[in-house]
Design a protein around this motif. Sequence first.
Motif, PDB file in Angstrom:
ATOM      1  N   ASP A 117      -2.986   6.460  10.012  1.00 27.10           N
ATOM      2  CA  ASP A 117      -4.229   6.763   9.328  1.00 27.10           C
ATOM      3  C   ASP A 117      -4.438   6.605   7.716  1.00 27.10           C
ATOM      4  O   ASP A 117      -5.151   6.988   6.865  1.00 27.10           O
ATOM      5  N   ASN A 118      -3.158   5.896   7.284  1.00 27.04           N
ATOM      6  CA  ASN A 118      -3.047   5.552   5.746  1.00 27.04           C
ATOM      7  C   ASN A 118      -2.702   4.116   5.572  1.00 27.04           C
ATOM      8  O   ASN A 118      -1.855   3.800   6.142  1.00 27.04           O
ATOM      9  N   ALA A 119      -3.856   3.639   4.902  1.00 22.44           N
ATOM     10  CA  ALA A 119      -3.357   2.089   4.438  1.00 22.44           C
ATOM     11  C   ALA A 119      -2.598   1.935   3.510  1.00 22.44           C
ATOM     12  O   ALA A 119      -2.331   3.121   2.652  1.00 22.44           O
ATOM     13  N   PRO A 120      -1.628   0.839   3.424  1.00 22.80           N
ATOM     14  CA  PRO A 120      -0.776   0.722   2.235  1.00 22.80           C
ATOM     15  C   PRO A 120      -1.500   0.902   0.855  1.00 22.80           C
ATOM     16  O   PRO A 120      -2.636   0.551   0.737  1.00 22.80           O
ATOM     17  N   GLN A 121      -1.009   1.440  -0.153  1.00 25.18           N
ATOM     18  CA  GLN A 121      -1.507   1.441  -1.361  1.00 25.18           C
ATOM     19  C   GLN A 121      -0.625   0.915  -2.633  1.00 25.18           C
ATOM     20  O   GLN A 121       0.382   1.383  -2.807  1.00 25.18           O
ATOM     21  N   PHE A 122      -1.381   0.157  -3.391  1.00 27.29           N
ATOM     22  CA  PHE A 122      -0.826  -0.370  -4.696  1.00 27.29           C
ATOM     23  C   PHE A 122      -0.934   0.614  -5.703  1.00 27.29           C
ATOM     24  O   PHE A 122      -2.133   1.393  -5.694  1.00 27.29           O
ATOM     25  N   LEU A 123      -0.262   0.694  -6.800  1.00 28.40           N
ATOM     26  CA  LEU A 123      -0.387   1.539  -7.886  1.00 28.40           C
ATOM     27  C   LEU A 123      -1.656   1.120  -8.591  1.00 28.40           C
ATOM     28  O   LEU A 123      -2.111   2.317  -9.102  1.00 28.40           O
ATOM     29  N   HIS A 124      -1.988  -0.003  -8.955  1.00 26.98           N
ATOM     30  CA  HIS A 124      -3.245  -0.512  -9.831  1.00 26.98           C
ATOM     31  C   HIS A 124      -3.874  -1.528  -8.778  1.00 26.98           C
ATOM     32  O   HIS A 124      -3.230  -2.080  -8.319  1.00 26.98           O
ATOM     33  N   ALA A 125      -5.319  -1.277  -9.119  1.00 24.27           N
ATOM     34  CA  ALA A 125      -6.137  -2.500  -8.512  1.00 24.27           C
ATOM     35  C   ALA A 125      -6.037  -3.885  -9.083  1.00 24.27           C
ATOM     36  O   ALA A 125      -6.230  -4.703  -8.514  1.00 24.27           O
ATOM     37  N   VAL A 126      -5.479  -4.020 -10.405  1.00 27.81           N
ATOM     38  CA  VAL A 126      -5.294  -5.182 -11.035  1.00 27.81           C
ATOM     39  C   VAL A 126      -4.061  -5.034 -11.844  1.00 27.81           C
ATOM     40  O   VAL A 126      -3.848  -4.084 -12.496  1.00 27.81           O
ATOM     41  N   GLU A 127      -3.415  -6.179 -11.905  1.00 23.02           N
ATOM     42  CA  GLU A 127      -2.114  -6.291 -12.869  1.00 23.02           C
ATOM     43  C   GLU A 127      -2.277  -7.533 -13.461  1.00 23.02           C
ATOM     44  O   GLU A 127      -2.887  -8.607 -12.870  1.00 23.02           O
ATOM     45  N   SER A 128      -1.320  -7.875 -14.394  1.00 23.27           N
ATOM     46  CA  SER A 128      -1.331  -8.992 -15.123  1.00 23.27           C
ATOM     47  C   SER A 128       0.135  -9.457 -15.362  1.00 23.27           C
ATOM     48  O   SER A 128       0.963  -8.478 -15.701  1.00 23.27           O
ATOM     49  N   VAL A 129       0.428 -10.846 -15.713  1.00 19.28           N
ATOM     50  CA  VAL A 129       1.843 -11.181 -16.006  1.00 19.28           C
ATOM     51  C   VAL A 129       1.785 -12.230 -16.651  1.00 19.28           C
ATOM     52  O   VAL A 129       0.839 -13.196 -16.457  1.00 19.28           O
TER      53      VAL A 129
END
Length: 253
Positions: free
Chosen positions: A98-110
């Motif tokens: 009942d939980n989808a994987p979640q990233f810390l941020h919706a947008v990242e840059s490098v």
Amino acid sequence: PAFTQDTYTFVMFENVPSGYNVGTVTATTMDLNTNITYLITTGDQKGIFTIDKINGLIMTAGVVDREEQGSYHLKVVAAGGAVTGEAFVNITVKDLNDNAPQFLHAVESVNVVENWKAGHIIFHAKAVDPDEGVNGRIAYSLKQNPLGLFQVDEVSGAVSITGVLDVSAGSYQVEILASDMGVPQLSSSFILTVSVHDVNDNAPVFDQISYEVTLLESEPVNSRFFKVHASDKDSGANGEITYHITDGNVGDA
């Protein structure tokens, strides 16, 4: 009253509706004229469970979320007049996906440079999934991969390049997907902006190998009589050219 067991063990899934039957405890007494009533005394501070005081049926009274609490240890009492008996109830909550994987941020840059070789790791994607077992096991993939220039390790989330990045492109938008192994499979994604920066790896090049010019001896001082031209494939400050004479200028003519 005496319970038929000292300890009862029940297993249930999370997210069941309120009123779900978890299990029944039973107590007996030798006094046939005594009515037995049941009560949960400890182990359920949030009131997740309730017990039918007549038949000992334990039911859910609220939302059971395994990610919040995976097991409960209740103490129940059977009362018959002034006499009581007690037993313990262990309830294990099984996981649902009942939980989808979640990233810390919706947008990242490098930031990267143009001359990095194929295989160079530029970023580590990291997602978390509070589910257990296969429901919480994460695999990474690329949902958006401009020109096929990027790849991601399915297990570690390491993002690397597969070829030379073009500094003239400025930046690339890579969408990274994290999917769990549960049923139904759940996933989420985020955008990684890869900004490509120039490296000063090109020397200025003149448009000719050599130049010849005829100059009259009467040419006035400080007059402009010829112009050389060079170009540099690098960008920005790396491509800016300055000129100076290094040899052959006898007498600073």
